[in-house]
Every structure is written in structure tokens, then in C-alpha cells.
Design a protein around this motif. Structure first.
Motif, PDB file in Angstrom:
ATOM      1  N   GLY A 202       4.985   6.022  33.650  1.00  0.00           N
ATOM      2  CA  GLY A 202       5.802   7.232  33.730  1.00  0.00           C
ATOM      3  C   GLY A 202       7.032   7.129  32.835  1.00  0.00           C
ATOM      4  O   GLY A 202       7.378   8.072  32.103  1.00  0.00           O
TER       5      GLY A 202
ATOM      6  N   GLU B   5      14.946  -1.054  32.583  1.00  0.00           N
ATOM      7  CA  GLU B   5      13.849  -1.676  33.354  1.00  0.00           C
ATOM      8  C   GLU B   5      14.359  -2.966  33.999  1.00  0.00           C
ATOM      9  O   GLU B   5      14.987  -3.788  33.354  1.00  0.00           O
ATOM     10  CB  GLU B   5      12.664  -1.958  32.422  1.00  0.00           C
ATOM     11  CG  GLU B   5      11.601  -2.886  32.964  1.00  0.00           C
ATOM     12  CD  GLU B   5      10.985  -2.448  34.296  1.00  0.00           C
ATOM     13  OE1 GLU B   5      10.604  -1.275  34.425  1.00  0.00           O
ATOM     14  OE2 GLU B   5      10.891  -3.299  35.210  1.00  0.00           O
TER      15      GLU B   5
ATOM     16  N   ALA C  36      -6.255  -1.826  34.585  1.00  0.00           N
ATOM     17  CA  ALA C  36      -7.099  -0.751  34.046  1.00  0.00           C
ATOM     18  C   ALA C  36      -6.297   0.548  34.073  1.00  0.00           C
ATOM     19  O   ALA C  36      -5.689   0.869  35.094  1.00  0.00           O
ATOM     20  CB  ALA C  36      -8.356  -0.594  34.884  1.00  0.00           C
TER      21      ALA C  36
ATOM     22  N   ASN D 217      13.844   4.761  43.141  1.00  0.00           N
ATOM     23  CA  ASN D 217      15.114   4.065  43.373  1.00  0.00           C
ATOM     24  C   ASN D 217      16.312   4.812  42.803  1.00  0.00           C
ATOM     25  O   ASN D 217      17.407   4.742  43.362  1.00  0.00           O
ATOM     26  CB  ASN D 217      15.045   2.648  42.781  1.00  0.00           C
ATOM     27  CG  ASN D 217      14.131   1.771  43.605  1.00  0.00           C
ATOM     28  OD1 ASN D 217      14.111   1.877  44.826  1.00  0.00           O
ATOM     29  ND2 ASN D 217      13.343   0.936  42.956  1.00  0.00           N
TER      30      ASN D 217
ATOM     31  N   ARG E 211      -0.840   9.680  40.758  1.00  0.00           N
ATOM     32  CA  ARG E 211      -0.118   8.416  40.598  1.00  0.00           C
ATOM     33  C   ARG E 211      -0.746   7.481  39.563  1.00  0.00           C
ATOM     34  O   ARG E 211      -0.100   6.535  39.124  1.00  0.00           O
ATOM     35  CB  ARG E 211      -0.008   7.705  41.945  1.00  0.00           C
ATOM     36  CG  ARG E 211      -1.317   7.209  42.469  1.00  0.00           C
ATOM     37  CD  ARG E 211      -1.234   6.750  43.904  1.00  0.00           C
ATOM     38  NE  ARG E 211      -2.543   6.376  44.371  1.00  0.00           N
ATOM     39  CZ  ARG E 211      -3.059   5.153  44.244  1.00  0.00           C
ATOM     40  NH1 ARG E 211      -2.353   4.195  43.710  1.00  0.00           N
ATOM     41  NH2 ARG E 211      -4.277   4.896  44.666  1.00  0.00           N
TER      42      ARG E 211
ATOM     43  N   MET F 190      -2.078   5.683  36.145  1.00  0.00           N
ATOM     44  CA  MET F 190      -1.202   5.468  34.983  1.00  0.00           C
ATOM     45  C   MET F 190      -1.450   6.440  33.836  1.00  0.00           C
ATOM     46  O   MET F 190      -0.501   6.839  33.153  1.00  0.00           O
ATOM     47  CB  MET F 190      -1.305   4.007  34.545  1.00  0.00           C
ATOM     48  CG  MET F 190      -0.734   3.076  35.618  1.00  0.00           C
ATOM     49  SD  MET F 190      -0.662   1.338  35.148  1.00  0.00           S
ATOM     50  CE  MET F 190      -2.337   0.816  35.458  1.00  0.00           C
TER      51      MET F 190
HETATM   52  C1  LIG Z   1      -3.205  -2.263  43.955  1.00  0.00           C
HETATM   53  C2  LIG Z   1      -3.098  -1.069  43.083  1.00  0.00           C
HETATM   54  C3  LIG Z   1      -4.157  -0.729  42.276  1.00  0.00           C
HETATM   55  C4  LIG Z   1      -4.066   0.360  41.434  1.00  0.00           C
HETATM   56  N1  LIG Z   1      -5.095   0.618  40.597  1.00  0.00           N
HETATM   57  C5  LIG Z   1      -4.887   1.453  39.565  1.00  0.00           C
HETATM   58  C6  LIG Z   1      -5.767   1.467  38.475  1.00  0.00           C
HETATM   59  O1  LIG Z   1      -6.769   0.763  38.431  1.00  0.00           O
HETATM   60  N2  LIG Z   1      -5.465   2.286  37.424  1.00  0.00           N
HETATM   61  C7  LIG Z   1      -4.365   3.103  37.444  1.00  0.00           C
HETATM   62  O2  LIG Z   1      -4.156   3.821  36.455  1.00  0.00           O
HETATM   63  N3  LIG Z   1      -3.523   3.102  38.474  1.00  0.00           N
HETATM   64  C8  LIG Z   1      -3.731   2.281  39.516  1.00  0.00           C
HETATM   65  N4  LIG Z   1      -2.820   2.188  40.525  1.00  0.00           N
HETATM   66  C9  LIG Z   1      -1.678   3.132  40.567  1.00  0.00           C
HETATM   67  C10 LIG Z   1      -0.656   2.839  39.491  1.00  0.00           C
HETATM   68  O3  LIG Z   1      -0.562   1.468  39.227  1.00  0.00           O
HETATM   69  C11 LIG Z   1       0.741   3.363  39.815  1.00  0.00           C
HETATM   70  O4  LIG Z   1       0.702   4.520  40.573  1.00  0.00           O
HETATM   71  C12 LIG Z   1       1.430   3.584  38.468  1.00  0.00           C
HETATM   72  O5  LIG Z   1       1.722   2.311  37.960  1.00  0.00           O
HETATM   73  C13 LIG Z   1       2.589   4.481  38.552  1.00  0.00           C
HETATM   74  O6  LIG Z   1       3.325   4.393  37.342  1.00  0.00           O
HETATM   75  P1  LIG Z   1       4.883   4.572  37.377  1.00  0.00           P
HETATM   76  O7  LIG Z   1       5.380   4.405  35.999  1.00  0.00           O
HETATM   77  O8  LIG Z   1       5.231   5.808  38.119  1.00  0.00           O
HETATM   78  O9  LIG Z   1       5.408   3.396  38.337  1.00  0.00           O
HETATM   79  P2  LIG Z   1       5.351   1.823  38.173  1.00  0.00           P
HETATM   80  O10 LIG Z   1       4.183   1.359  37.431  1.00  0.00           O
HETATM   81  O11 LIG Z   1       5.578   1.315  39.562  1.00  0.00           O
HETATM   82  O12 LIG Z   1       6.623   1.498  37.270  1.00  0.00           O
HETATM   83  C14 LIG Z   1       7.936   1.646  37.758  1.00  0.00           C
HETATM   84  C15 LIG Z   1       8.850   0.742  36.946  1.00  0.00           C
HETATM   85  O13 LIG Z   1      10.196   0.953  37.372  1.00  0.00           O
HETATM   86  C16 LIG Z   1      10.850  -0.295  37.466  1.00  0.00           C
HETATM   87  N5  LIG Z   1      11.964  -0.130  38.410  1.00  0.00           N
HETATM   88  C17 LIG Z   1      11.902   0.084  39.742  1.00  0.00           C
HETATM   89  N6  LIG Z   1      13.139   0.218  40.255  1.00  0.00           N
HETATM   90  C18 LIG Z   1      14.003   0.099  39.213  1.00  0.00           C
HETATM   91  C19 LIG Z   1      15.411   0.170  39.100  1.00  0.00           C
HETATM   92  N7  LIG Z   1      16.194   0.399  40.166  1.00  0.00           N
HETATM   93  N8  LIG Z   1      15.970   0.000  37.890  1.00  0.00           N
HETATM   94  C20 LIG Z   1      15.192  -0.235  36.780  1.00  0.00           C
HETATM   95  N9  LIG Z   1      13.845  -0.321  36.834  1.00  0.00           N
HETATM   96  C21 LIG Z   1      13.262  -0.134  38.042  1.00  0.00           C
HETATM   97  C22 LIG Z   1       9.765  -1.238  37.963  1.00  0.00           C
HETATM   98  O14 LIG Z   1      10.085  -2.575  37.682  1.00  0.00           O
HETATM   99  C23 LIG Z   1       8.565  -0.734  37.171  1.00  0.00           C
HETATM  100  O15 LIG Z   1       8.439  -1.377  35.935  1.00  0.00           O
HETATM  101  C24 LIG Z   1      -2.888   1.132  41.412  1.00  0.00           C
HETATM  102  C25 LIG Z   1      -1.817   0.787  42.223  1.00  0.00           C
HETATM  103  C26 LIG Z   1      -1.910  -0.309  43.045  1.00  0.00           C
HETATM  104  C27 LIG Z   1      -0.734  -0.694  43.857  1.00  0.00           C
END
Ligand SMILES: Cc1cc2nc3c(=O)[nH]c(=O)nc-3n(C[C@H](O)[C@H](O)[C@H](O)COP(=O)(O)OP(=O)(O)OC[C@H]3O[C@@H](n4cnc5c(N)ncnc54)[C@H](O)[C@@H]3O)c2cc1C
Length: 418
Positions: free
Chosen positions: A19, A38, A54, A165, A381, A383
Motif C-alpha cells: 500500500g 518505514e 506471493a 498506526n 487486503r 498485496m
Molecule cells: C499469513 C498471511 C498470508 C497472506 N497471504 C497473502 C498472499 O499470499 N498474497 C497476498 O497478496 N497477500 C497475502 N496476505 C495479505 C497481505 O500480506 C496484507 O494484507 C498486505 O501485506 C497489506 O499490505 P499493506 O501495505 O497494507 O500492509 P503491510 O504489508 O502490513 O505493510 C505495512 C507496513 O507499515 C509499516 N509500519 C507499521 N506501523 C508503522 C509505523 N508506525 N511507522 C512506520 N511504519 C510502520 C510496517 O512495518 C509495514 O512495512 C497475507 C497475510 C497474512 C498475514
């Protein structure tokens, strides 16, 4: 003491997962001066910190891979290929859905490169810890970094922290878990090495080994079907989704306990394979973490929520700014995910208002923080979709005068799919 940094940004993105990467690229490509913050020392979010290896959501469901995202996501794919990764769609034999298999070190490098190429200032080892507000706007974020605290100002802010957060420290209304306060299980995919490259993994033998473990082991396995696994390109490691842990709340104490149980379970499960499954005699645990995978935590209040009904009907709308094409995946019963397909043309539109805070004018959401009901959340949710909602949030935050249709037009001009 908090230092105030001189630089003022157009857009600050909190979080460097899919995201946040989409958001930073979306804002920077429209000419905005952009900073991404980050908390870890690398980018990638769950792909690099929770072994989620993946990308889902790049393609719609079906026998052929039909693209659901482009633009920023395509830039990331190009950067991945430049590191030597294949980046090709692969139809998972377990679920029948299209995925792109990842290698985490390549993801880290590719994301460093793609953000640098687009002039994004990246602050690693830096956690957004507080904000200052003036009425209905955020004025600055306070970042706790390696050299203490620093305050950064911007015109607009994007919460791409996954766990909301930034929204939490801003003090906006939010729901924890689903409508009933239920939190989906946390899960930890692990990597197992030491297998011969030509070993045909025998699911029946794994099921038997786990059934045996469940009679005496300390950490009973919920995925008694052997879990989801695949061999990793390059290393040949077995990527194994086998550990699920219920989460009753989001306290550090609960997370600490979950991390400890996860590591002990991983150790036990690999040991039982080593002792009982042919071909696993030299198996070893390559890696857990760095942290347990969090599917769901907080949902800050958005102006609008995409709903499960939108998804199931494949609803398209004039204010749509991103496509959600991944079937909704719900983890209400431990270890037994349930899927709901996307209807219509195979994708539903995410409206611009799902990316905007209901309470703070210059706060936007990207990735897992966007407005979605329980069922829709199971889709948006992933990626691939997170890159797309991020890109839309970035464009909108950098150009607050634009409505949904105009944001969509700009995204399309940049190669995105709406
Ligand atoms: C077990 C599991 C399996 C999954 N399988 C898949 C899959 O196979 N394929 C798929 O596409 N999705 C999968 N998902 C879902 C997917 O991984 C997440 O929903 C996705 O990563 C969301 O992306 P995001 O960028 O919103 O959040 P995130 O990937 O959680 O990234 C958030 C980032 O913000 C950072 N952060 C948090 N708080 C702060 C702060 N206060 N200050 C600075 N940085 C901060 C974190 O360190 C992180 O790097 C899976 C999830 C899980 C838990």
C-alpha cells in the motif's frame, strides 16, 4: 527532545508495504514531493517481514491470467524482473488462483530501486509515533528514528501502516477486528530447507506426521490437511503455511506471546517432518518472521466502505479508483479459510471515498487500512490490490482538488487499471 526537520513535503506516507509503495509512487509520479516512513530497515511489508511470498490480486480469477492492476504495480514487477525474479503469473494448484511468487531479498532491492528512481525520500528505521493536528487536519508527524525524534510536516498524509498506526495516533474513530470485534487469526508462513531439488513432497505423509504430532505435541496444528506449501524458486526451500494463532486483542503482550508460540511451533513441526517424512531427513528451519503475519487489526473510519455485496456483484462505479479482483478470503475458523468469488466482470471498483478519512480532511488510507466491510476486506487486503489502492491514495492526496473520476483518469494515464 523532538527536532523539526526543515523540509516540508506535499505527501507523507506512513508504512512501506505494498500500500505504501503504491501510494509513494502514485504521489511522486504526479510531481508531489513525497516522503515514505518505514519502521523496519527494509521495504515490502508482509512480503518481506512475514514471509508472505506471493503477490495475490495482480490477476482476476479464471483459467487465464487477466490483469486486475497496472501502473505502480507494473513498475514494481519490472523492478522485480530486473533483480532476476521471474514475475510470471502462476496458477496455484491448491486454490486455482493466479499468484506471483516472490523472493524476499529481491523484493527489498527492487523496492529500494523503484522508489529511488521516482525521487521518493525514504526514511527507514523510523516509526510514526505521534502527530500534531490543527482542527480537522494533520499538520505533522513525529517520527521516532535512530537519532531520536523528529517532526516532519506535509500537506497530506497516507496511512499505509497496515495496522492503522498513523490513524491510531491521530485519534480518529476506528473499529478493531470485524463488526463483532473478532480478529482474524495471525499466521506465520515458514521456510524449510535441506530438501533434495527433485523431492516430490508427499502430502499424505505430512498429514500423517501432523496427526501423530497432534496426539502428543505442545502446539496442536489446526491445518490438519497439511497446510499450503510450494517449493521456492532458486533455493528450492519449502514455503509452508501451517501456523495459525488466535488473536484476542492487539496488545504487545498478546503479540509477544504469539511470536514465542509461533517460533516454538515452527521448530516442532519441522522436527516431526524430519523424524517421520521420507525425504525430510535433513530438513531444517530456514526462517520464520521477522514477525508474525497479521491479517487484520484496526479499521479507521472512512467516508465510505466497499462492501461484500459490491464485491460479489462486481459493482463498478463512476468514482471507482482501483480494481479489487481477488476472491474474498475469510479466516473465521482457525486454519480453514473460506473463499467468495468476485462477480460481474471479475472485479469490483474501490471508490475514492473508501481511501479518505471520515474525520480528517488530509488523511488518506492505502492497502489494508481502507474502508471495507468484513467480507470485502477479505479481498482488498491482498498485496496486488494494495498497490492499486495505494497508487490511488497517492494521486488523490497529491491532488486533493480532483474527484474520483478525475483521479481515475490520471491513474489510467499512468498505466493503471480502473
Ligand atoms: C499469513 C498471511 C498470508 C497472506 N497471504 C497473502 C498472499 O499470499 N498474497 C497476498 O497478496 N497477500 C497475502 N496476505 C495479505 C497481505 O500480506 C496484507 O494484507 C498486505 O501485506 C497489506 O499490505 P499493506 O501495505 O497494507 O500492509 P503491510 O504489508 O502490513 O505493510 C505495512 C507496513 O507499515 C509499516 N509500519 C507499521 N506501523 C508503522 C509505523 N508506525 N511507522 C512506520 N511504519 C510502520 C510496517 O512495518 C509495514 O512495512 C497475507 C497475510 C497474512 C498475514
Amino acid at each position: 527532545m523532538t527536532r523539526k526537520t526543515e523540509s516540508h513535503y506535499d505527501v507523507i506516507v506512513a508504512g512501506g508495504g505494498a500500500g505504501g509503495i503504491g501510494a509513494a509512487l502514485g504521489a511522486a509520479r504526479t510531481g508531489a514531493k513525497t516522503c515514505l516512513i518505514e519502521k523496519y530497515g527494509f521495504l515490502g511489508g508482509a512480503a518481506t517481514h512475514s514471509q508472505v511470498l506471493a503477490y495475490c490480486g495482480f490477476f482476476q480469477q479464471g483459467l487465464e491470467p487477466v490483469k486486475a492492476v497496472g501502473g505502480a504495480a507494473d513498475l514494481v514487477l519490472d523492478a522485480l524482473r530486473a533483480t532476476g525474479m521471474d514475475g510470471a503469473p502462476y496458477r496455484s494448484p491448491t486454490t486455482g488462483n493466479w499468484i506471483i511468487v516472490l523472493e524476499p531479498e529481491g523484493v527489498k532491492l527492487a523496492l529500494d530501486r523503484v522508489l529511488a528512481a521516482h525521487g521518493v525520500d525514504v526514511l527507514l528505521h523510523s516509526r510514526v509515533a505521534a502527530v500534531t493536528r490543527t482542527g480537522k487536519a494533520i499538520e505533522s508527524v513525529v517520527v521516532a528514528g535512530m537519532d531520536g525524534r523528529e517532526r516532519l510536516t506535509a500537506e497530506a498524509f497516507i496511512d499505509a501502516t497496515g495496522d492503522a498506526n498513523l490513524s491510531l495516533v491521530t485519534g480518529v474513530s476506528m473499529q478493531t477486528g470485524n463488526e463483532h470485534g473478532y480478529l482474524q487469526a495471525a499466521s506465520a508462513p515458514i521456510r524449510v530447507g535441506g530438501l533434495a531439488p527433485d523431492l516430490k513432497v508427499d502430502r499424505a505423509a505430512i498429514i500423517k506426521a501432523l496427526a501423530f504430532y497432534n496426539t502428543t505435541g505442545d502446539y496442536p496444528v489446526a491445518r490438519t490437511d497439511g497446510g499450503i506449501y510450494t517449493r521456492m524458486p532458486g533455493s528450492g526451500d519449502l514455503w509452508w503455511m501451517i501456523i495459525d494463532l488466535p488473536m484476542h486483542d492487539l496488545s504487545s503482550q498478546t503479540f509477544s506471546r504469539a511470536e514465542r508460540i509461533m517460533r516454538a511451533s515452527a521448530h516442532d513441526y519441522v522436527q516431526v517432518l524430519r523424524e517421520t517424512v521420507p525425504g525430510f531427513e535433513n530438513a531444517y528451519l530456514v526462517q520464520t518472521g521477522p514477525q508474525i503475519g497479521v491479517r487484520e487489526s484496526r479499521h479507521p473510519k472512512a467516508r465510505l466502505r466497499i462492501t461484500g455485496e459490491d464485491l460479489i456483484k462486481g459493482r463498478q462505479r463512476p468514482d471507482g479508483v482501483a480494481r479489487a479482483g481477488w476472491p474474498a478470503e475469510l479466516h473465521t475458523e482457525l486454519g480453514k479459510p473460506e473463499y467468495h468469488s468476485v462477480g460481474g466482470a471479475g472485479y469490483a471498483h474501490v471508490p475514492l471515498d473508501a481511501l479518505r478519512s471520515a474525520e480528517i480532511d488530509n488523511l488518506y488510507f492505502a492497502g489494508r487500512t481502507i474502508g471495507a466491510d468484513d467480507l470485502a476486506y477479505g479481498s482488498i487486503r491482498v498485496m496486488g490490490t494494495a498497490f492499486a489502492t495505494g497508487e490511488a491514495a497517492g494521486v488523490a492526496a497529491a491532488n486533493p482538488e480532483l474527484d474520483g473520476a478525475q483521479v481515475a483518469e490520471m491513474i489510467t494515464e499512468m498505466g493503471g487499471l480502473v
